[in-house]
Design a protein around this motif. Structure first.
Motif, PDB file in Angstrom:
ATOM      1  N   GLU A  36      -0.431   3.996   6.232  1.00  0.00           N
ATOM      2  CA  GLU A  36       0.437   3.030   6.926  1.00  0.00           C
ATOM      3  C   GLU A  36       0.710   1.828   6.024  1.00  0.00           C
ATOM      4  O   GLU A  36       0.127   1.688   4.968  1.00  0.00           O
ATOM      5  CB  GLU A  36      -0.243   2.557   8.222  1.00  0.00           C
ATOM      6  CG  GLU A  36      -0.604   3.676   9.187  1.00  0.00           C
ATOM      7  CD  GLU A  36       0.630   4.355   9.783  1.00  0.00           C
ATOM      8  OE1 GLU A  36       1.595   3.636  10.116  1.00  0.00           O
ATOM      9  OE2 GLU A  36       0.624   5.595   9.894  1.00  0.00           O
ATOM     10  N   GLY A  72       0.631  -1.879   4.473  1.00  0.00           N
ATOM     11  CA  GLY A  72      -0.442  -2.829   4.249  1.00  0.00           C
ATOM     12  C   GLY A  72      -0.315  -3.421   2.872  1.00  0.00           C
ATOM     13  O   GLY A  72       0.526  -2.996   2.072  1.00  0.00           O
ATOM     14  N   GLY A  78     -11.443  -4.475   6.907  1.00  0.00           N
ATOM     15  CA  GLY A  78     -11.073  -4.099   5.555  1.00  0.00           C
ATOM     16  C   GLY A  78     -12.247  -3.861   4.625  1.00  0.00           C
ATOM     17  O   GLY A  78     -13.416  -3.955   5.018  1.00  0.00           O
ATOM     18  N   ASP A 112      -8.601  -4.364   0.576  1.00  0.00           N
ATOM     19  CA  ASP A 112      -7.580  -4.052   1.575  1.00  0.00           C
ATOM     20  C   ASP A 112      -7.993  -4.666   2.911  1.00  0.00           C
ATOM     21  O   ASP A 112      -9.136  -5.059   3.090  1.00  0.00           O
ATOM     22  CB  ASP A 112      -7.369  -2.532   1.712  1.00  0.00           C
ATOM     23  CG  ASP A 112      -8.575  -1.811   2.304  1.00  0.00           C
ATOM     24  OD1 ASP A 112      -8.939  -2.103   3.462  1.00  0.00           O
ATOM     25  OD2 ASP A 112      -9.158  -0.959   1.602  1.00  0.00           O
ATOM     26  N   GLU A 113      -7.043  -4.758   3.801  1.00  0.00           N
ATOM     27  CA  GLU A 113      -7.322  -5.259   5.149  1.00  0.00           C
ATOM     28  C   GLU A 113      -7.107  -4.125   6.143  1.00  0.00           C
ATOM     29  O   GLU A 113      -6.469  -4.275   7.176  1.00  0.00           O
ATOM     30  CB  GLU A 113      -6.424  -6.475   5.452  1.00  0.00           C
ATOM     31  CG  GLU A 113      -6.804  -7.653   4.557  1.00  0.00           C
ATOM     32  CD  GLU A 113      -5.819  -8.819   4.606  1.00  0.00           C
ATOM     33  OE1 GLU A 113      -4.678  -8.627   5.065  1.00  0.00           O
ATOM     34  OE2 GLU A 113      -6.219  -9.910   4.161  1.00  0.00           O
ATOM     35  N   GLY A 114      -7.662  -2.975   5.770  1.00  0.00           N
ATOM     36  CA  GLY A 114      -7.471  -1.763   6.566  1.00  0.00           C
ATOM     37  C   GLY A 114      -8.617  -1.518   7.537  1.00  0.00           C
ATOM     38  O   GLY A 114      -9.247  -2.450   8.028  1.00  0.00           O
ATOM     39  N   VAL A 115      -8.897  -0.238   7.759  1.00  0.00           N
ATOM     40  CA  VAL A 115      -9.828   0.152   8.833  1.00  0.00           C
ATOM     41  C   VAL A 115     -11.290  -0.170   8.542  1.00  0.00           C
ATOM     42  O   VAL A 115     -12.098  -0.268   9.451  1.00  0.00           O
ATOM     43  CB  VAL A 115      -9.717   1.666   9.157  1.00  0.00           C
ATOM     44  CG1 VAL A 115      -8.344   1.984   9.723  1.00  0.00           C
ATOM     45  CG2 VAL A 115     -10.013   2.528   7.931  1.00  0.00           C
ATOM     46  N   GLY A 129      -8.092   3.155   3.542  1.00  0.00           N
ATOM     47  CA  GLY A 129      -8.018   1.806   4.091  1.00  0.00           C
ATOM     48  C   GLY A 129      -6.855   1.670   5.068  1.00  0.00           C
ATOM     49  O   GLY A 129      -7.031   1.289   6.221  1.00  0.00           O
ATOM     50  N   TYR A 130      -5.667   1.998   4.578  1.00  0.00           N
ATOM     51  CA  TYR A 130      -4.471   1.859   5.409  1.00  0.00           C
ATOM     52  C   TYR A 130      -3.999   3.185   5.992  1.00  0.00           C
ATOM     53  O   TYR A 130      -3.011   3.221   6.730  1.00  0.00           O
ATOM     54  CB  TYR A 130      -3.348   1.197   4.603  1.00  0.00           C
ATOM     55  CG  TYR A 130      -3.634  -0.252   4.284  1.00  0.00           C
ATOM     56  CD1 TYR A 130      -3.759  -1.191   5.312  1.00  0.00           C
ATOM     57  CD2 TYR A 130      -3.801  -0.686   2.966  1.00  0.00           C
ATOM     58  CE1 TYR A 130      -4.023  -2.517   5.030  1.00  0.00           C
ATOM     59  CE2 TYR A 130      -4.065  -2.016   2.672  1.00  0.00           C
ATOM     60  CZ  TYR A 130      -4.173  -2.925   3.702  1.00  0.00           C
ATOM     61  OH  TYR A 130      -4.439  -4.241   3.429  1.00  0.00           O
ATOM     62  N   SER A 163       0.834  -1.199   0.000  1.00  0.00           N
ATOM     63  CA  SER A 163       0.000   0.000   0.000  1.00  0.00           C
ATOM     64  C   SER A 163       0.865   1.244   0.000  1.00  0.00           C
ATOM     65  O   SER A 163       1.237   1.752   1.046  1.00  0.00           O
ATOM     66  CB  SER A 163      -0.906  -0.003   1.238  1.00  0.00           C
ATOM     67  OG  SER A 163      -1.633   1.209   1.288  1.00  0.00           O
ATOM     68  N   ALA A 174      -7.757   2.711  -1.019  1.00  0.00           N
ATOM     69  CA  ALA A 174      -7.136   1.724  -0.128  1.00  0.00           C
ATOM     70  C   ALA A 174      -5.890   2.303   0.530  1.00  0.00           C
ATOM     71  O   ALA A 174      -5.673   2.142   1.730  1.00  0.00           O
ATOM     72  CB  ALA A 174      -6.796   0.449  -0.908  1.00  0.00           C
TER      73      ALA A 174
END
Lengths: 173, 113
Positions: free
Chosen positions: A93, A95, A162, A114-117, A89-90, A45, A85
């Motif tokens: 940061e 990711g 995410g 994404d596997e974010g917020v 998403g991140y 990311s 994303a």
């Protein structure tokens, strides 16, 4: 700092290459006489990878023999999803962003995950001009652009886990 | 992928901003800061965006253009665009910028207004 090369992975999966019975996670395509081709791409990311992501998806889509406008539309939509994303998403940061594209008949499906917020209120996030950005530089038009340039946009999200944006577009006449 | 820098050109009270080839989030991170600095140090009546090298723009570009447009409006100035290709013109239209900022085919026309 983003390490593009280290975290980049791409693979092309088609029923012919994986063979019958082993294509368990290749999306199904009911279109007669049409094999599903799938491309998967993982990128770190970071903003510098946005261009790479949209170009790879565009190259994959080129087998549909799309018009220049269709390719431009696809690149814009993918760019919006990947930028979301990275920024939201991140939150800038570290990711990983997962991109999967597949072709069925004349339709391209692309998912950017994404596997974010995650997004607490999807309809709100999709409202044109809505943005959580505080710099005042973001137009809030990301989802509106995806909807304008693709035939169909679907957003799934879970707070803390995410977001996945799936977009479809019929291409090449 | 390394091409990030903008080129700014001051012509009297006109500020010309030569946009990058790929006008996206990555390539526009410094534009806000740099234009703010230029606007604070120079008397700018007209801001002209040069798209002649640009092949791609997404909604990030729209956000930046809209903000600069509002900035110029607040100070009684104007903003214009030139050299936009078909993809850019489409994005400008969808993003609502096309009806706010006049588009010109050449730099000379855009400078004149």
């Amino acid at each position: 700092m983003c390490q593009m090369e280290k975290e980049l992975q791409a693979e092309l999966v088609s029923p012919e290459t994986v063979g019958p019975g082993t294509s368990e996670d290749v999306p199904e395509c009911a279109q007669a006489g049409s094999a599903t081709d799938t491309m998967r791409l993982q990128i770190a990311s970071c903003s510098r990878n946005e261009q790479f992501a949209r170009v790879v998806v565009a190259v994959f889509a080129s087998r549909l023999d799309p018009t220049v406008t269709e390719i431009d539309d696809l690149k814009t939509a993918v760019s919006e999803a990947v930028t979301n994303a990275v920024i939201h998403g991140y939150g800038g940061e570290e990711g990983t962003i997962y991109i999967e594209a597949s072709i069925c008949g004349r339709e391209l499906t692309v998912t950017v995950r994404d596997e974010g917020v995650g997004i607490p209120d999807i309809p709100k996030a999709m409202e044109p001009m809505f943005t959580t950005d505080r710099t005042g530089e973001r137009s809030g038009m990301g989802f509106a652009f995806m909807e304008a340039f693709m035939d169909q946009v679907e957003v799934r999200s879970e707070v803390g886990h995410g977001t996945a944006v799936t977009m479809k577009k019929r291409m090449g006449g | 992928m390394g091409e990030v820098s903008f080129l700014y050109e001051a012509k009297g009270q006109v500020l010309v901003i030569h946009l990058p080839k790929e006008f996206d989030h990555h390539n526009s991170r410094d534009l806000r800061y740099e234009t703010d600095l230029l606007l604070s140090e120079n008397y700018v009546r007209r801001m002209v965006f040069d798209f002649s090298r640009t092949v791609f723009m997404d909604s990030t570009g729209i956000g930046i253009l809209l903000n600069r447009y509002k900035q110029m409006q607040r100070s009684g100035g104007t903003a214009a665009i030139y050299g936009a290709n078909a993809q850019i013109r489409r994005v400008l239209a969808v993003g609502g910028v096309a009806k706010l900022m006049p588009q010109y085919a050449s730099k000379e026309a855009a400078l004149m207004g």
